[in-house]
Design a protein around this motif. Structure first.
Motif, short mmCIF file in Angstrom:
data_model
loop_
_atom_site.label_atom_id
_atom_site.label_comp_id
_atom_site.label_asym_id
_atom_site.label_seq_id
_atom_site.Cartn_x
_atom_site.Cartn_y
_atom_site.Cartn_z
N GLY A 1 0.80 -1.22 0.00
CA GLY A 1 0.00 0.00 0.00
C GLY A 1 0.84 1.27 0.00
N LYS A 2 0.22 2.34 -0.48
CA LYS A 2 0.88 3.65 -0.44
C LYS A 2 0.34 4.45 0.74
CE LYS A 2 -2.22 6.21 -3.54
NZ LYS A 2 -2.30 7.06 -4.76
N THR A 3 1.17 5.37 1.22
CA THR A 3 0.82 6.16 2.40
C THR A 3 0.18 7.48 1.99
OG1 THR A 3 2.65 5.19 3.64
CG2 THR A 3 1.72 7.25 4.48
N VAL A 4 -0.97 7.77 2.58
CA VAL A 4 -1.67 9.03 2.36
C VAL A 4 -2.01 9.61 3.72
CG1 VAL A 4 -3.70 10.16 1.37
CG2 VAL A 4 -2.64 8.24 0.17
N ASN A 5 -1.56 10.83 3.98
CA ASN A 5 -1.81 11.49 5.28
C ASN A 5 -1.36 10.62 6.46
OD1 ASN A 5 -2.92 13.80 4.09
ND2 ASN A 5 -4.97 12.91 4.04
N GLY A 6 -0.24 9.94 6.29
CA GLY A 6 0.36 9.19 7.39
C GLY A 6 -0.15 7.78 7.55
N ALA A 7 -1.16 7.37 6.76
CA ALA A 7 -1.71 6.02 6.89
C ALA A 7 -1.43 5.22 5.63
CB ALA A 7 -3.22 6.07 7.15
N GLN A 8 -0.86 4.02 5.78
CA GLN A 8 -0.61 3.15 4.65
C GLN A 8 -1.86 2.35 4.37
OE1 GLN A 8 3.08 0.95 4.88
NE2 GLN A 8 2.42 -0.54 3.35
N GLY A 9 -2.85 3.03 3.77
CA GLY A 9 -4.16 2.41 3.63
C GLY A 9 -4.70 2.38 2.22
N TRP A 10 -3.84 2.61 1.22
CA TRP A 10 -4.32 2.70 -0.15
C TRP A 10 -3.55 1.77 -1.07
CZ3 TRP A 10 -8.36 6.16 -1.18
CH2 TRP A 10 -8.66 7.03 -0.14
N ILE A 11 -4.25 1.14 -1.99
CA ILE A 11 -3.63 0.32 -3.03
C ILE A 11 -3.80 1.04 -4.36
CG2 ILE A 11 -3.68 -1.87 -4.27
CD1 ILE A 11 -4.72 -3.20 -1.76
N ASP A 12 -2.69 1.38 -4.98
CA ASP A 12 -2.72 2.13 -6.23
C ASP A 12 -3.01 1.18 -7.40
OD1 ASP A 12 -2.46 3.89 -8.28
OD2 ASP A 12 -0.41 4.52 -7.84
N GLY B 1 -3.69 2.43 -10.44
CA GLY B 1 -3.46 3.22 -11.66
C GLY B 1 -4.56 4.23 -11.88
N VAL B 2 -5.71 3.76 -12.38
CA VAL B 2 -6.83 4.65 -12.65
C VAL B 2 -7.45 5.15 -11.35
CG1 VAL B 2 -9.10 4.84 -13.75
CG2 VAL B 2 -7.31 3.48 -14.82
N ILE B 3 -7.47 4.29 -10.35
CA ILE B 3 -8.09 4.62 -9.07
C ILE B 3 -7.26 4.03 -7.95
CG2 ILE B 3 -9.55 2.56 -9.14
CD1 ILE B 3 -11.72 4.10 -7.68
N SER B 4 -7.29 4.70 -6.80
CA SER B 4 -6.64 4.17 -5.61
C SER B 4 -7.71 3.55 -4.73
CB SER B 4 -5.89 5.27 -4.86
OG SER B 4 -4.78 5.73 -5.59
N LEU B 5 -7.52 2.30 -4.36
CA LEU B 5 -8.49 1.56 -3.57
C LEU B 5 -8.15 1.62 -2.09
CD1 LEU B 5 -10.92 -0.47 -3.56
CD2 LEU B 5 -9.21 -2.29 -3.69
N GLN B 6 -9.14 1.93 -1.26
CA GLN B 6 -8.96 1.94 0.18
C GLN B 6 -9.68 0.73 0.78
OE1 GLN B 6 -10.48 5.39 2.25
NE2 GLN B 6 -9.19 5.05 4.05
N PRO B 7 -8.94 -0.35 1.08
CA PRO B 7 -9.57 -1.58 1.57
C PRO B 7 -10.41 -1.40 2.82
CG PRO B 7 -7.31 -2.02 0.90
CD PRO B 7 -7.48 -0.52 0.85
N ALA B 8 -10.05 -0.44 3.67
CA ALA B 8 -10.83 -0.22 4.89
C ALA B 8 -12.27 0.16 4.58
CB ALA B 8 -10.16 0.86 5.75
N GLU B 9 -12.49 0.86 3.45
CA GLU B 9 -13.85 1.23 3.06
C GLU B 9 -14.68 -0.02 2.78
OE1 GLU B 9 -15.52 3.97 2.83
OE2 GLU B 9 -14.05 5.58 2.98
N ILE B 10 -14.05 -1.01 2.14
CA ILE B 10 -14.73 -2.27 1.84
C ILE B 10 -14.93 -3.07 3.11
CG2 ILE B 10 -14.56 -4.44 0.55
CD1 ILE B 10 -12.84 -2.94 -1.50
#
Length: 385
Positions: free
Chosen positions: A104-115, A117-126
Motif C-alpha cells: 500500500g501507499k501512504t496518504v496522510n500518514g496512513a498506509q491504507g491505499w492500493i494504487d 493506476g486509474v483509481i486508488s483503492l482503500q480496503p478499509a472502506e470495503i
C-alpha cells in the motif's frame, strides 16, 4: 448454486431488474442520495476550480456515473445472492487489508491505499461494510441470540480482525467509524445494555492504552487535540481548524457566493483551507451557501437516515436489520464527526463527509452499501407470481 440459510441461490446473478420488486424501491432514499452526491460534486468543483479547473469535477462525476451503474447491478441482484456472498466478501476484505500493509501507499500518514493506476483503492472502506454484513449473517445463524458469552465473542472476533489491521495502518478515523458501526449492530441485535456500557468503558480504557502505545504518531495526537485550543496551536491541524472557522464564518446565514467571482477563485475556503475538497468540504459549503445550505444538506441526510431506519424496521430478517442499522450508525457518526471537526466541536480525525467529500473509492463503496440497504427494502416481503 450456493447454500444460503438452507436455501439454494444462484452464484451468477442475472442482473435483470424485477419490475415488481422495483415498485418496492424506496424512491425518497434514492432521491436523497442523488441530491447529496450532486451537491457534493458542485462544491468539489467550486473548491478546486481556481487551481485545477474542471479536473476534480470530471473525476468525481465519472466516479458517480460508475457508482450508479454499480448500484443498478446491486438492485438487480437477488437479495439471497447478496447474502450468500457475505463470507467471500468478508474474506476478500481481510486479504486486501493485509495486502495494503505490504504494497500500500501512504496518504496522510496512513498506509491504507492500493494504487490501481486509474483509481486508488482503500480496503478499509470495503472492510467496514463487509464486517457488518458478516456480523449480520452470523447473528442470523445464531437466531438473534447475542446475549451468550460464546455468541458475543464470536461476533467480536469478526469485528476485531479488520479493526486491528486498520489500526496498524494506522487509520484512527476509519477505526472509529468501524467501531460505531459494530456498536450499532450489537445494539440492534438486542445486546444487554449493561454489556454495552461495559463495552464503552473498555473502549475508553483501550483508547488510553493505545494513546500511550506508540502506535499513534505525534502528528495524529496533535490533530486530535488541536480542536481544544486552535488559536494557540501552531501546528498544521490548528491552522486547518482556524482557516475552516474563518471560511464557515464568512458565509453567514445566506452564504457568500464568492465562488462565482470574476477572478476565477473559489473563495476563501478554496484558497486557504487545506484538504478542502475532502476532509474540510463542509468549510466550502458553509462559506458558499451559509447556514441555509447547511440546513438543506442536513435535511437530505435526515431523509436518508430516516429511510434506512424504516427499512431496518421492516426488514424480513436479522441480516437486513443489521446491515441497515450498521449504515445508519456510519452516517450518523461520520456526519457528526466531520462537521463537528470543521467547526471546532470535535477532534480532527480525517473522517470524510459521506457522499459529499471527494474520493472515488469512498463514493463507490458508500453507494454500493446503500444499494444493499435499498435491496433489503425491496425484499421486505415475498413476491408472488
Amino acid at each position: 448454486m450456493i447454500s444460503c440459510g438452507g436455501e439454494k441461490v444462484k452464484v451468477i446473478p442475472s442482473f435483470k431488474l424485477d419490475l415488481k420488486k422495483f415498485k418496492e424501491l424506496d424512491k425518497w432514499m434514492l432521491f436523497s442520495i442523488i441530491c447529496i452526491v450532486s451537491f457534493g460534486i458542485l462544491n468539489i468543483y467550486l473548491a478546486t476550480k481556481g487551481n485545477y479547473g474542471i479536473a476534480y469535477l470530471k473525476k468525481q462525476s465519472i466516479f458517480f456515473l460508475v457508482s450508479l451503474v454499480a448500484l443498478y447491478f446491486v438492485l438487480a441482484t437477488d437479495y439471497n445472492t447478496i447474502k450468500g456472498f457475505t463470507n467471500l466478501f468478508y474474506g476478500g476484505s481481510i486479504v486486501l487489508l493485509v495486502l495494503v500493509l505490504v504494497i500500500g501507499k501512504t496518504v496522510n500518514g496512513a498506509q491504507g491505499w492500493i494504487d490501481l493506476g486509474v483509481i486508488s483503492l482503500q480496503p478499509a472502506e470495503i472492510a467496514k461494510v463487509a464486517t457488518i454484513m458478516m456480523m449480520g449473517r452470523k447473528l442470523e445463524e445464531m437466531e438473534g441470540n447475542i446475549n451468550t458469552v460464546k455468541n458475543f465473542f464470536t461476533l467480536a472476533i469478526y469485528a476485531v480482525i479488520p479493526a486491528a489491521l486498520i489500526v496498524i495502518q494506522p487509520d484512527m478515523g476509519m477505526t472509529m467509524v468501524l467501531f460505531f458501526m459494530v456498536l450499532g449492530v450489537y445494539f440492534i441485535g438486542g445486546l444487554d445494555k449493561r454489556v454495552i456500557l461495559y463495552g464503552l468503558g473498555s473502549m475508553l480504557l483501550a483508547v488510553v492504552l493505545l494513546w500511550n502505545s506508540g502506535l499513534i504518531q505525534d502528528y495524529q495526537k496533535t490533530r486530535i487535540t488541536s480542536f481544544m485550543n486552535p488559536d494557540t496551536d501552531t501546528s498544521d491541524s490548528g491552522y486547518h481548524l482556524r482557516q475552516s472557522l474563518i471560511g464557515i464564518g464568512s458565509g453567514g446565514f445566506f452564504g457568500a457566493h464568492n465562488s462565482y467571482s470574476n477572478d476565477g477563485t473559489g473563495g476563501f475556503a478554496s484558497e486557504y483551507v487545506p484538504e478542502v475538497e475532502t476532509d474540510f468540504i463542509f468549510a466550502q459549503i458553509g462559506e458558499q451557501w451559509g447556514t441555509i445550505g447547511a440546513i438543506i444538506l442536513l435535511s437530505f441526510y435526515g431523509i436518508l437516515i430516516s429511510r434506512m431506519i424504516k427499512i431496518a424496521k421492516n426488514s424480513k430478517d436479522i441480516f437486513g436489520r443489521c446491515v441497515s442499522i450498521g449504515m445508519v450508525s456510519y452516517f450518523f457518526f461520520a456526519i457528526t464527526q466531520n462537521i463537528g471537526m470543521t467547526i471546532g466541536l470535535m477532534p480532527i480525525t480525517g473522517i470524510t463527509l459521506p457522499l459529499v467529500s471527494y474520493g472515488g473509492s469512498s463514493l463507490l463503496t458508500t453507494i454500493l452499501s446503500l444499494g444493499i440497504v435499498l435491496n433489503i427494502g425491496m425484499s421486505k416481503k415475498k413476491i408472488y407470481f
